[in-house]
Design an enzyme around this catalytic site. Structure first.
Site, PDB file in Angstrom:
ATOM      1  N   TYR A 206      -2.214  -3.714 -10.625  1.00 25.11           N
ATOM      2  CA  TYR A 206      -2.609  -2.903  -9.038  1.00 25.11           C
ATOM      3  C   TYR A 206      -1.319  -3.858  -8.388  1.00 25.11           C
ATOM      4  CZ  TYR A 206      -3.850  -1.958  -4.603  1.00 25.11           C
ATOM      5  OH  TYR A 206      -4.189  -2.099  -2.708  1.00 25.11           O
TER       6      TYR A 206
ATOM      7  N   TYR B 248      -4.782   3.163   6.930  1.00 29.21           N
ATOM      8  CA  TYR B 248      -6.155   2.552   7.446  1.00 29.21           C
ATOM      9  C   TYR B 248      -7.078   3.320   8.676  1.00 29.21           C
ATOM     10  CZ  TYR B 248      -2.713  -0.170   5.185  1.00 29.21           C
ATOM     11  OH  TYR B 248      -1.374  -0.560   4.396  1.00 29.21           O
TER      12      TYR B 248
ATOM     13  N   VAL C  82       1.206  -3.783   4.304  1.00 30.13           N
ATOM     14  CA  VAL C  82       1.077  -5.033   5.464  1.00 30.13           C
ATOM     15  C   VAL C  82       2.788  -5.827   4.860  1.00 30.13           C
ATOM     16  CG1 VAL C  82      -1.359  -5.297   4.569  1.00 30.13           C
ATOM     17  CG2 VAL C  82       0.220  -6.068   2.547  1.00 30.13           C
TER      18      VAL C  82
ATOM     19  N   SER D 285       0.631  -1.383   0.149  1.00 34.09           N
ATOM     20  CA  SER D 285      -0.058   0.170   0.525  1.00 34.09           C
ATOM     21  C   SER D 285       1.079   1.207   0.050  1.00 34.09           C
ATOM     22  CB  SER D 285      -1.092   0.204   1.164  1.00 34.09           C
ATOM     23  OG  SER D 285      -2.016   0.004   1.481  1.00 34.09           O
TER      24      SER D 285
ATOM     25  N   LYS E  24       1.028   3.572  -2.842  1.00 34.38           N
ATOM     26  CA  LYS E  24      -0.631   4.512  -2.870  1.00 34.38           C
ATOM     27  C   LYS E  24      -0.563   5.561  -3.715  1.00 34.38           C
ATOM     28  CE  LYS E  24      -3.809   0.640  -1.622  1.00 34.38           C
ATOM     29  NZ  LYS E  24      -4.479  -0.115  -0.452  1.00 34.38           N
TER      30      LYS E  24
HETATM   31  N1  GLU Z   1      -1.811  -6.178  -1.593  1.00 37.66           N
HETATM   32  C1  GLU Z   1      -2.362  -6.000  -1.070  1.00 37.66           C
HETATM   33  C2  GLU Z   1      -3.746  -5.120  -1.318  1.00 37.66           C
HETATM   34  O1  GLU Z   1      -4.511  -4.783  -1.915  1.00 37.66           O
HETATM   35  C3  GLU Z   1      -2.119  -4.019   0.058  1.00 37.66           C
HETATM   36  C4  GLU Z   1      -2.637  -4.137   1.028  1.00 37.66           C
HETATM   37  C5  GLU Z   1      -1.810  -2.509   1.589  1.00 37.66           C
HETATM   38  O2  GLU Z   1      -0.441  -3.358   1.855  1.00 37.66           O
HETATM   39  O3  GLU Z   1      -2.918  -2.519   2.651  1.00 37.66           O
HETATM   40  O4  GLU Z   1      -4.275  -6.144  -0.906  1.00 37.66           O
END
Ligand code: GLU
Length: 426
Positions: A191, A243, A261, A64, A67
């Protein structure tokens, strides 16, 4: 004299190492195999000085953390209005994989969680781009931010794709409402490849320092993003980057941040620096347990909270270095905070001082915060270890407690010889 910053980072890592709560992410089998004991930290200033400690060469997938940077790229390529017509900029206070869309127009509201982030990714390289071209465009861009060629961890990507029902359902929903144009499988593939870009904690510090620096990569000097784009991206990170713990994070830590994550966590101090930590055990909100603790300490001990009122120094912190007989006088000015002290110690590390004695002159300094004082005293102590006589010129007693780390005192030398000419008149 060796700058004490890597040593501070090490100290912070040691303070959080005992925290062995939380668990590595297990919804991606490849991540479940991560070594939970890894621990690293890095800091990069907007002047391009990179410091690191612990497991700083270990590569892990961005997840994430990608992002905000892809959001910045979309803003750069399309502008705010167009991006906002598809994705809002609100903190949703929801988990990363929440099936969340705006009730009225079905737009995702938060670009920092999956529904919004996948929409943003689909804009990159033009909406008609194929998967491979889009992924390569993203990989090249992230590589420019890091200042080195980044690669993709296809094993982690495949491992995630085998369990991607949730993201697929998000993509189907986005496509159902015409928010994305691509096939849902392709959108999730793109993604997931983006999330699988491998970085080290040092890369993360440099990448975030680029945002903090208004889009100019501080080490390569390349201008990658507009300053407006960096401002918007950091604003969104500050409200939505953590989050469902985003509000508490801003109050307690006060650093625009993004976690992933795989255990990475990065933060930006606009105009000053980028910081990052890596430790794979996560709390129930999906943030790295030790990373969160390390950021709390960095924020408190280094005075980095964005809402603190003594952040900027505005003027170059060393006004001049004057040599009088066998003494080098380093004339300081402005606010002595972390950034000012870092800059001073960095310059002194390089400076060939031939004098026997070094005095730091605080007569033109306006304020000194706790970390500024600690670092400058430590710098002096290290100079003494390197064989110099040391002292301060401190007519206003800004350094009240002159005790150094080893219990000895910094000598105060306010003799007229070393005072600034004419100062007595004031
Ligand atoms: N690839 C992960 C997902 O989309 C990223 C999640 C994350 O780091 O929050 O589930």
């Amino acid at each position: 004299m060796q700058t004490p910053i890597p040593f501070y980072l090490d100290e912070i890592l040691e303070k959080v190492r005992y925290q062995d709560g939380g668990a590595v992410a297990d919804y991606i089998p490849q991540l479940a195999a991560a070594n939970p004991s890894y621990l690293g930290a890095a800091l990069c200033t907007t002047t391009g000085h990179l410091y690191s400690a612990g497991d700083d060469e270990e590569e892990f997938t961005m997840q994430s953390i990608s992002k905000p940077f892809i959001y910045a790229l979309a803003l750069q390529e399309y502008g705010l209005e167009e991006v906002r017509s598809l994705v809002g900029m609100e903190p949703s206070g929801e988990a990363f994989n929440e099936l969340s869309l705006n009730r009225d127009d079905h737009r995702p509201v938060n670009p920092m969680i999956n529904a919004g982030a996948m929409t943003v990714t689909q804009l990159i390289n033009g909406v008609d781009s194929g998967v491979d071209e889009r992924v390569e465009h993203i990989r090249k861009y992230l590589s420019r931010l890091a200042g080195r060629d980044l690669t993709i961890d296809y094993q982690t990507c495949d491992s995630e794709l085998e369990h991607a029902e949730r993201n697929l359902s998000l993509a189907h929903m986005l496509r159902n409402y015409d928010i994305i144009q691509d096939d849902a499988h392709d959108a999730v593939m793109t993604y997931t490849l983006q999330c699988s870009t491998k970085v080290t904690v040092k890369d993360l510090a440099v990448i975030s320092a680029t945002l903090a620096n208004g889009g100019t990569q501080p080490i390569t000097g390349e201008k990658i993003l507009d300053a407006d784009v960096c401002r918007l991206t950091q604003a969104v990170m500050s409200s939505a980057g953590m989050y469902d713990g985003a509000g508490r994070w801003m109050a307690e830590v006060g650093i625009p941040a993004k976690s992933g994550v795989s255990g990475g966590l990065l933060g930006t101090l606009p105009g000053q620096l980028g910081i990052a930590t890596f430790s794979p055990r996560l709390n129930t909100e999906g943030n790295s347990v030790r990373g969160v603790e390390a950021f709390k300490l960095l924020s408190q001990e280094m005075g980095l909270h964005l809402m603190a009122t003594d952040q900027r120094y505005g003027v170059a912190p060393i006004r001049e270095v004057e040599i009088i007989d066998d003494t080098a006088i380093v004339r300081l000015q402005g606010v002595m905070n972390f950034s000012a002290a870092e800059s001073i110690l960095y310059r002194l590390e390089d400076y060939e001082i031939t004098a026997e004695q070094v005095l730091l002159d605080f007569s033109q300094v306006t304020t000194v915060n706790r970390i500024g004082r600690t670092m400058l005293k430590e710098g002096l102590r290290r100079m003494r270890e390197a064989g110099f006589k040391i002292g301060v010129i401190d007519p206003d007693e800004l350094i009240k407690d002159r005790t150094m780390r080893d219990g000895t005192q910094v000598r105060r030398d306010d003799t007229e010889d070393f005072m600034i000419e004419g100062e007595e008149l004031w």
